[in-house]
Motif scaffolding. Structure first.
Motif, PDB file in Angstrom:
ATOM      1  N   ALA A 142      66.058 -25.703  38.734  1.00 51.10           N
ATOM      2  CA  ALA A 142      65.642 -26.747  39.662  1.00 51.10           C
ATOM      3  C   ALA A 142      66.478 -28.012  39.488  1.00 51.10           C
ATOM      4  O   ALA A 142      66.854 -28.671  40.471  1.00 51.10           O
ATOM      5  N   GLY A 167      63.174 -30.651  39.001  1.00 51.10           N
ATOM      6  CA  GLY A 167      64.045 -30.633  40.177  1.00 51.10           C
ATOM      7  C   GLY A 167      63.949 -31.915  40.960  1.00 51.10           C
ATOM      8  O   GLY A 167      64.966 -32.524  41.331  1.00 51.10           O
ATOM      9  N   ALA A 172      60.405 -30.478  46.692  1.00 51.70           N
ATOM     10  CA  ALA A 172      60.494 -30.046  45.294  1.00 51.70           C
ATOM     11  C   ALA A 172      59.080 -29.917  44.721  1.00 51.70           C
ATOM     12  O   ALA A 172      58.768 -30.441  43.654  1.00 51.70           O
ATOM     13  N   GLY A 203      57.417 -27.252  43.702  1.00 55.33           N
ATOM     14  CA  GLY A 203      57.193 -26.350  42.590  1.00 55.33           C
ATOM     15  C   GLY A 203      56.311 -25.158  42.861  1.00 55.33           C
ATOM     16  O   GLY A 203      56.282 -24.601  43.962  1.00 55.33           O
ATOM     17  N   GLY A 206      64.190 -25.595  43.591  1.00 54.94           N
ATOM     18  CA  GLY A 206      63.281 -25.223  42.502  1.00 54.94           C
ATOM     19  C   GLY A 206      62.407 -24.029  42.794  1.00 54.94           C
ATOM     20  O   GLY A 206      62.780 -23.102  43.521  1.00 54.94           O
ATOM     21  N   ASP A 207      61.212 -24.054  42.231  1.00 54.28           N
ATOM     22  CA  ASP A 207      60.290 -22.917  42.317  1.00 54.28           C
ATOM     23  C   ASP A 207      59.857 -22.609  43.737  1.00 54.28           C
ATOM     24  O   ASP A 207      59.393 -21.504  44.027  1.00 54.28           O
TER      25      ASP A 207
END
Length: 466
Positions: free
Chosen positions: A323, A14, A141, A143, A311-312
């Motif tokens: 992502a 991402g 980003a 994660g 993303g995550d």
């Protein structure tokens, strides 16, 4: 102090894609990464290394189980785990170096260190040199990290996460996998192929519980044929280590009976959690939900208008390609464009063998929503291509609206369906009907013919080859 149009914190799929797209659109861009290599979880300890081990172990299994039937005689076949792990690492190294190249190509400034918010437009970076940069906009980003259960002590030696499972010093004698989702099944299959006894303990009553029920049933059947053991509807209550022996205690949720498993390694694969440690979100008042995920609106904008998250670390499936799409979306929004993401069309894949892939609604979801639908399914064993390669497990299932025939979901189990699912995504993106797919010419002999046949089954219940 260096100033940027955009700063991206985190260099996973991402983050680095967001940075590249921002740079392509003319924004001065910075990328901040806490680790010494770029690529995040996916490239370093996730998607890429796990696929490398899956491929290596698949080659070994073919050599000892399937070469002879193809008329290939190779004698006594052995594997070298150390070399296998080394090859995996070389794949990772080449891939992460490729991200470095892309950063240079796109004139993106890369900072190594932990990025944390000083205020809405300033980010402190703690690394070899402590410094602060200014950014008009920031994209979070960062994660995710592996989750665990509160009573489990991950010692990273015998009680491990997916990260440690990618570099074990030996093949376990008995590997107990806690969690029957994507990560647990993929890594469980790697070590089963290499000779470990593998037992999967899953709280739900089926494996890959977020995917279509037919896929769960098919993959369970295949894994049992491969001699993997399963304890479904079992809730783990304790994991205790005594030297090299680990005792896993669980309760059968249906029978109310307590059971124990003995193992020399335990892989805890119960999902992942959003990773926001060190960001100092409180300094700017960014809101997170009860699960620690950053809250965003439909434009992936946080409650602080110039800070976005992808993303995550936000809601939704934890998938690298999700992502990437989100990183592109934010970059294009910042450039004044009007992109969109249809989350219903983000495919999901399990890279076991056979592979499992899905896009759109599952049959369970359609039933729950009260949608009138029709289903067409075609077995891989009926394909000449599958018989030629020996990959006869699996099927393709297409779900279509009962009245309009529009494709609502495509679900596959079989050889190379991770690649094949793109046909389903394409069809659904253009709102194709099952009949549209059925009338398309598919090359013969291919695995893709199963998609045409499933579409025929859904359209008029008239598949040709069964």
């Amino acid at each position: 102090m260096s100033s940027y149009d955009v700063a991206v914190i985190g260099s996973g799929p991402g983050g680095y894609v967001a940075a590249i797209r921002c740079a392509q659109l003319g924004m001065k861009t910075a990328l901040i990464e806490k680790y010494s290599t770029l690529g995040g979880t996916c490239l370093n300890v996730g998607c890429i290394p796990s696929k490398a081990l899956l491929d290596s172990s698949h080659h070994y299994e073919d050599a000892i189980k399937h070469f002879e039937e193809h008329g290939i005689e190779v004698g006594d076949v052995k594997f070298n785990l150390e070399k296998m792990i080394a090859r995996k690492q070389s794949v990772v190294d080449v891939t992460t170096k490729g991200i470095e190249f892309l950063m240079g190509k796109n004139e993106i400034d890369v900072y190594q260190g932990v990025g944390s918010f000083k205020d809405a437009t300033h980010i402190d970076i703690a690394g070899e040199k402590n410094l602060t940069i200014e950014a008009k906009n920031t994209i979070i980003a960062t994660g995710s990290k592996p989750s665990t259960l509160p009573f489990i002590n991950i010692d990273k030696e015998r009680i491990i996460t997916s990260t440690e499972a990618l570099k074990l010093p030996e093949v376990p004698k008995h590997l107990v996998v806690i969690g029957g989702g994507v990560i647990g099944l993929e890594l469980g299959q790697v070590y089963k192929r290499l000779g470990a006894e593998v037992t999967v303990v899953e709280y739900m009553d089926r494996i890959i519980p977020t995917m279509d029920g037919a896929q769960s049933k098919e993959l369970l059947k295949v894994f049992k044929k491969q001699k993997v053991k399963f304890a479904l509807s079992h809730g783990v209550t304790a994991v205790e280590r005594d030297g090299d022996e680990i005792t896993i205690k669980a309760t059968n949720n249906k029978k109310g009976v307590d059971v124990e498993f003995k193992a020399d390694y335990v892989l805890v694969a119960v999902g992942r959690r959003a990773y926001t440690d060190g960001l100092n979100l409180d300094a700017v008042g960014i809101k997170t939900d009860e699960r620690g995920k950053v809250e965003v609106n439909e434009h992936l904008q946080t409650n602080v208008s110039n800070i976005y998250a992808i993303g995550d670390v936000i809601k939704g499936a934890m998938l690298a390609h999700k992502a990437e799409e989100e990183g592109t979306l934010v970059a294009e929004i910042l450039a004044g464009q009007k992109p969109h993401i249809d989350y219903n069309l983000i495919p999901g894949v399990v890279y076991t063998w056979p592979e499992v892939a899905s896009v759109g609604k599952t049959e369970e979801q359609l039933k729950e929503a009260g949608v009138a639908y029709k289903s067409g399914q075609f077995p891989m064993r009926a394909l000449g291509r599958s018989r030629a390669s020996g990959d006869t497990d699996g099927f393709v299932k297409i779900l279509a609206d009962k009245e309009t025939d529009e494709v609502l979901g495509v679900h596959m189990v079989g050889a190379r369906v991770a690649d094949l699912i793109a046909e389903g995504v394409t069809a659904m993106e253009f709102r194709a009907s099952a009949e549209d797919i059925a009338r398309m010419s598919h090359a013969h002999p291919t695995y893709a013919e199963a998609v045409k046949e499933a579409a025929l089954a859904a359209t008029e219940d008239r598949p040709i080859h069964i």
